[in-house]
Design a protein around this motif. Structure first.
Motif, mmCIF file in Angstrom:
data_model
loop_
_atom_site.group_PDB
_atom_site.id
_atom_site.type_symbol
_atom_site.label_atom_id
_atom_site.label_comp_id
_atom_site.label_asym_id
_atom_site.label_seq_id
_atom_site.Cartn_x
_atom_site.Cartn_y
_atom_site.Cartn_z
ATOM 1 N N LYS A 94 55.203 53.581 39.857
ATOM 2 C CA LYS A 94 54.197 54.636 39.740
ATOM 3 C C LYS A 94 54.323 55.357 38.404
ATOM 4 C CE LYS A 94 52.476 58.747 42.125
ATOM 5 N NZ LYS A 94 52.679 59.668 43.270
ATOM 6 N N PHE A 95 55.569 55.645 37.999
ATOM 7 C CA PHE A 95 55.794 56.347 36.734
ATOM 8 C C PHE A 95 55.291 55.518 35.551
ATOM 9 C CE2 PHE A 95 58.242 57.250 32.932
ATOM 10 C CZ PHE A 95 58.164 58.632 32.850
ATOM 11 N N PHE A 96 55.634 54.227 35.557
ATOM 12 C CA PHE A 96 55.201 53.358 34.443
ATOM 13 C C PHE A 96 53.676 53.272 34.390
ATOM 14 C CE2 PHE A 96 59.572 52.165 34.342
ATOM 15 C CZ PHE A 96 59.806 51.674 33.064
ATOM 16 N N GLU A 97 53.038 53.180 35.566
ATOM 17 C CA GLU A 97 51.583 53.083 35.606
ATOM 18 C C GLU A 97 50.934 54.365 35.109
ATOM 19 O OE1 GLU A 97 48.028 51.990 38.781
ATOM 20 O OE2 GLU A 97 50.108 52.090 39.442
ATOM 21 N N GLU A 98 51.461 55.526 35.536
ATOM 22 C CA GLU A 98 50.882 56.810 35.134
ATOM 23 C C GLU A 98 51.003 57.037 33.635
ATOM 24 O OE1 GLU A 98 52.905 59.681 37.499
ATOM 25 O OE2 GLU A 98 51.583 59.422 39.249
ATOM 26 N N HIS A 99 52.048 56.503 33.008
ATOM 27 C CA HIS A 99 52.265 56.726 31.573
ATOM 28 C C HIS A 99 51.895 55.505 30.726
ATOM 29 C CE1 HIS A 99 54.715 59.876 33.458
ATOM 30 N NE2 HIS A 99 54.502 60.555 32.350
ATOM 31 N N ASN A 100 51.182 54.549 31.373
ATOM 32 C CA ASN A 100 50.662 53.381 30.655
ATOM 33 C C ASN A 100 51.757 52.630 29.908
ATOM 34 O OD1 ASN A 100 48.537 51.685 29.975
ATOM 35 N ND2 ASN A 100 48.148 52.749 28.032
ATOM 36 N N ALA A 101 52.910 52.487 30.571
ATOM 37 C CA ALA A 101 54.041 51.764 29.978
ATOM 38 C C ALA A 101 54.251 50.458 30.747
ATOM 39 C CB ALA A 101 55.303 52.617 30.019
ATOM 40 N N SER A 102 54.851 49.478 30.091
ATOM 41 C CA SER A 102 55.056 48.163 30.708
ATOM 42 C C SER A 102 56.468 48.043 31.253
ATOM 43 C CB SER A 102 54.816 47.046 29.680
ATOM 44 O OG SER A 102 53.491 47.099 29.204
ATOM 45 N N ASN A 107 63.856 37.684 35.164
ATOM 46 C CA ASN A 107 64.051 36.727 36.257
ATOM 47 C C ASN A 107 62.774 36.479 37.047
ATOM 48 O OD1 ASN A 107 66.663 36.542 35.496
ATOM 49 N ND2 ASN A 107 67.562 37.372 37.382
ATOM 50 N N GLU A 108 62.027 37.554 37.364
ATOM 51 C CA GLU A 108 60.819 37.423 38.179
ATOM 52 C C GLU A 108 59.580 37.109 37.348
ATOM 53 O OE1 GLU A 108 63.708 39.765 40.562
ATOM 54 O OE2 GLU A 108 62.910 39.990 38.529
ATOM 55 N N SER A 109 59.766 36.945 36.014
ATOM 56 C CA SER A 109 58.625 36.704 35.118
ATOM 57 C C SER A 109 57.534 37.743 35.365
ATOM 58 C CB SER A 109 58.059 35.284 35.315
ATOM 59 O OG SER A 109 59.036 34.320 35.032
ATOM 60 N N LEU A 110 57.979 38.992 35.488
ATOM 61 C CA LEU A 110 57.067 40.088 35.831
ATOM 62 C C LEU A 110 56.794 40.926 34.601
ATOM 63 C CD1 LEU A 110 55.626 41.985 37.873
ATOM 64 C CD2 LEU A 110 57.834 43.114 38.186
ATOM 65 N N ASP A 111 55.525 41.167 34.354
ATOM 66 C CA ASP A 111 55.112 42.036 33.253
ATOM 67 C C ASP A 111 53.928 42.852 33.767
ATOM 68 O OD1 ASP A 111 54.241 43.324 31.022
ATOM 69 O OD2 ASP A 111 54.165 41.534 29.728
ATOM 70 N N THR A 112 54.156 44.132 33.995
ATOM 71 C CA THR A 112 53.099 44.961 34.605
ATOM 72 C C THR A 112 51.964 45.251 33.646
ATOM 73 O OG1 THR A 112 54.306 46.987 34.013
ATOM 74 C CG2 THR A 112 54.715 46.063 36.197
ATOM 75 N N THR A 114 50.278 42.870 32.570
ATOM 76 C CA THR A 114 49.344 41.788 32.888
ATOM 77 C C THR A 114 48.779 42.001 34.282
ATOM 78 O OG1 THR A 114 51.032 40.376 33.903
ATOM 79 C CG2 THR A 114 50.755 40.227 31.511
ATOM 80 N N SER A 115 47.652 41.343 34.570
ATOM 81 C CA SER A 115 47.023 41.471 35.887
ATOM 82 C C SER A 115 47.915 40.902 36.980
ATOM 83 C CB SER A 115 45.664 40.764 35.894
ATOM 84 O OG SER A 115 45.826 39.391 35.553
ATOM 85 N N GLY A 116 48.656 39.827 36.684
ATOM 86 C CA GLY A 116 49.566 39.245 37.667
ATOM 87 C C GLY A 116 50.678 40.202 38.040
ATOM 88 N N GLY A 117 51.205 40.900 37.041
ATOM 89 C CA GLY A 117 52.267 41.863 37.298
ATOM 90 C C GLY A 117 51.790 43.027 38.152
ATOM 91 N N LYS A 118 50.586 43.496 37.881
ATOM 92 C CA LYS A 118 50.028 44.598 38.673
ATOM 93 C C LYS A 118 49.802 44.170 40.118
ATOM 94 C CE LYS A 118 47.807 46.926 34.779
ATOM 95 N NZ LYS A 118 46.520 47.333 34.157
ATOM 96 N N PHE A 119 49.365 42.921 40.321
ATOM 97 C CA PHE A 119 49.157 42.438 41.680
ATOM 98 C C PHE A 119 50.479 42.377 42.441
ATOM 99 C CE2 PHE A 119 49.279 38.805 44.595
ATOM 100 C CZ PHE A 119 48.326 39.213 45.509
ATOM 101 N N PHE A 120 51.548 41.955 41.758
ATOM 102 C CA PHE A 120 52.856 41.876 42.404
ATOM 103 C C PHE A 120 53.284 43.243 42.933
ATOM 104 C CE2 PHE A 120 57.474 42.248 42.247
ATOM 105 C CZ PHE A 120 57.864 41.159 43.007
#
Length: 495
Positions: A94-102, A107-112, A114-120
């Motif tokens: 929530k904090f990263f989303e509110e401050h527009n940070a990634s 390991n999880e190949s997660l990058d928020t 990207t659209s895939g990261g947000k869906f996760f």
């Protein structure tokens, strides 16, 4: 993009050389280099447990850097390095989303970003919500089962009780003091007097503090003393519910060991309820110099007051007056006559019953009228639907009946409240009568506050027309009058 590295390695991994801070730093830098990102800060939480990391000093520094724009994203080796607590993981998201940070997990190949990261994270949030709801339902089911069994379900128990093997039992050290509080209140009928007496005797609260009238009041009103323990009445504090109280429909009452009889509890709380009712919108007692101020009126409805340096109650408008000492003597004589006369008490109770019956009959009549109006409204609607009353003229027929119905409903509601007050007054009358007789017998030894309490407890108003005094009790029928001479002195015998 400017990024930071969030490094958390357990102490055990470092000891066994299975993992190290340097390994994670190197891995994070290589990943940033492959994405052409610039590493500007490293947040080192080596040896910190993954159970909770969000309040750590290094985490707060990371948050500050994101707020200031020093970094635009954070790289972690895996989500478990950030937090092992699902609720904290969602707070991070929530904090990263509110401050527009990634937030980037290798390991999880997660990058928020990207659209895939947000869906996760959306999926993770949904699973977490589901988990919380299932856990909550299980907890509620368990609590309800324990409550049905009469078992303790958590929280604090009041003074005089303790918890032994998850059961509420009497605290033999505190119980005598808890019982004493009720006895002292029946004797003094003042919270502050009870607190003073307890402190004078050297008793202290469970926390070792002096007794206060607030603590005394809370214990006197608590139903657990008579064997009924209230539970499940407090929830979470919020802006909409600052008290934290749940709706009364959710409150539950469970049996527990009794400290005093139900009759004694009822007697004490009847007095408290009457005191609270009388204290609303009134001046503090120490500002009331005279016993009957606010209760003594002339037959025209004007209040009689004692003017400074005068010994008489006076009505400025009607020029009536009565000596304050004479009024007190008459009040005492009338009180004793009433309280010691079986015949008067019988007549008084008969009058009360008649008034209660009249009120009940009035309610029954009003409800019958309401039923007729409701049927009439239904008939008007049917006539309109059948076309016998055109829509254009329907309002003229319908609205007056509907207004009468609303007025009658309001009237019935008010009548029922009046009936309830009358019934409460009748219930508490015998208690107050006995207490008033006790006060009468030691009247000369009472201070002004205690005398005033007697007047407040039983008096609705006293009407004086220059010749007669008419005493009226609260919510119930008036006492017969006393005749007085022109100078305000009692004349003849008490009726």
């Amino acid at each position: 993009m400017k990024v930071g590295l969030f490094i958390r390695v357990s102490t055990l991994d470092q000891v066994n050389n299975t993992d190290s801070v340097e390994t994670h730093i190197e891995r994070g830098k290589l990943y940033a280099q492959s994405r052409e990102w610039q590493v500007v800060e490293i947040y080192n939480l080596a040896g910190v447990s993954g159970k909770s990391t969000i309040k750590h000093q290094q985490t707060r520094k990371m948050f500050d850097d994101i707020r200031s724009g020093k970094i635009e994203g954070v790289i972690i080796s895996s989500l478990s390095r950030l937090a092992r607590n699902t609720s904290e993981l969602l707070e991070y998201s929530k904090f990263f989303e509110e401050h527009n940070a990634s937030l980037i997990s290798i390991n999880e190949s997660l990058d928020t970003s990207t659209s895939g990261g947000k869906f996760f994270y959306t999926l993770l949030s949904a699973l977490s919500t589901y988990e919380r709801e299932i856990t909550y339902e299980r907890q509620i089911a368990s609590l309800n089962y324990r409550r049905k069994q009469g078992k303790f379900t958590g929280g604090m128990v009041s003074y005089g009780y303790k918890i032994v093997d998850a059961e509420v039992v009497i605290n033999e050290e505190e119980a005598p003091v808890r019982r004493l509080i009720y006895d002292l209140f029946l004797e003094h009928q003042r919270m502050s007097s009870v607190a003073k007496e307890l402190n004078d005797r050297g008793y202290v609260t469970r926390k070792g503090k002096s007794w206060s009238d607030t603590t005394v009041r809370r214990l006197l009103k608590n139903t657990d003393a008579k064997g009924v323990r209230k539970c499940n009445y407090r929830g979470q504090l919020s802006k909409d519910n600052p008290s934290g109280l749940k709706p009364q429909s959710e409150w539950q009452y469970l049996p527990c060991p009794t400290l005093i009889s139900e009759a004694k509890w009822d007697e004490v709380n009847a007095i408290i309820k009457d005191q609270e009712k009388n204290s609303k919108n009134k001046q503090p007692l120490n500002k009331r110099v005279h016993l009957f101020t606010g209760y003594l009126k002339c037959d025209k409805g004007h209040n009689l007051h004692v003017i400074t340096k005068s010994s008489n109650y006076r009505c400025k408008e009607c020029k009536l007056s009565i000596n304050k000492d004479d009024l007190e003597d008459v009040f005492l004589s009338r009180l004793k006559k009433f309280l010691t006369s079986n015949e008067e008490l019988a007549d008084y109770n008969k009058s009360n019953n008649q008034e209660l019956q009249l009120k009940a009959d009035e309610i029954e009549f009003a409800e019958t009228q309401l039923e007729k109006l409701e049927k009439k409204l239904e008939q008007l609607i049917e006539l309109n639907l059948s076309g016998e009353i055109p829509t254009k003229g329907f309002k003229k027929h319908y609205e007056p009946v509907y207004v009468r119905k609303e007025n009658l409903e309001t009237n019935i509601k008010n009548l029922k409240l009046e009936l309830e007050k009358l019934e409460q007054a009748k219930t508490t009358f015998n208690i107050m009568a006995n207490k008033s007789l006790d006060f009468y017998n030691k009247w000369d030894k009472l201070d002004r506050g205690e005398k005033r309490y007697v007047v407040e407890s039983i008096t609705r108003e006293i009407i004086f027309d220059g010749q007669n005094l008419n005493f009226k009790l609260k919510q119930i029928a008036p006492l017969s009058f006393l005749e007085l001479g022109q100078n305000g002195r009692q004349r003849g015998t008490i009726l």
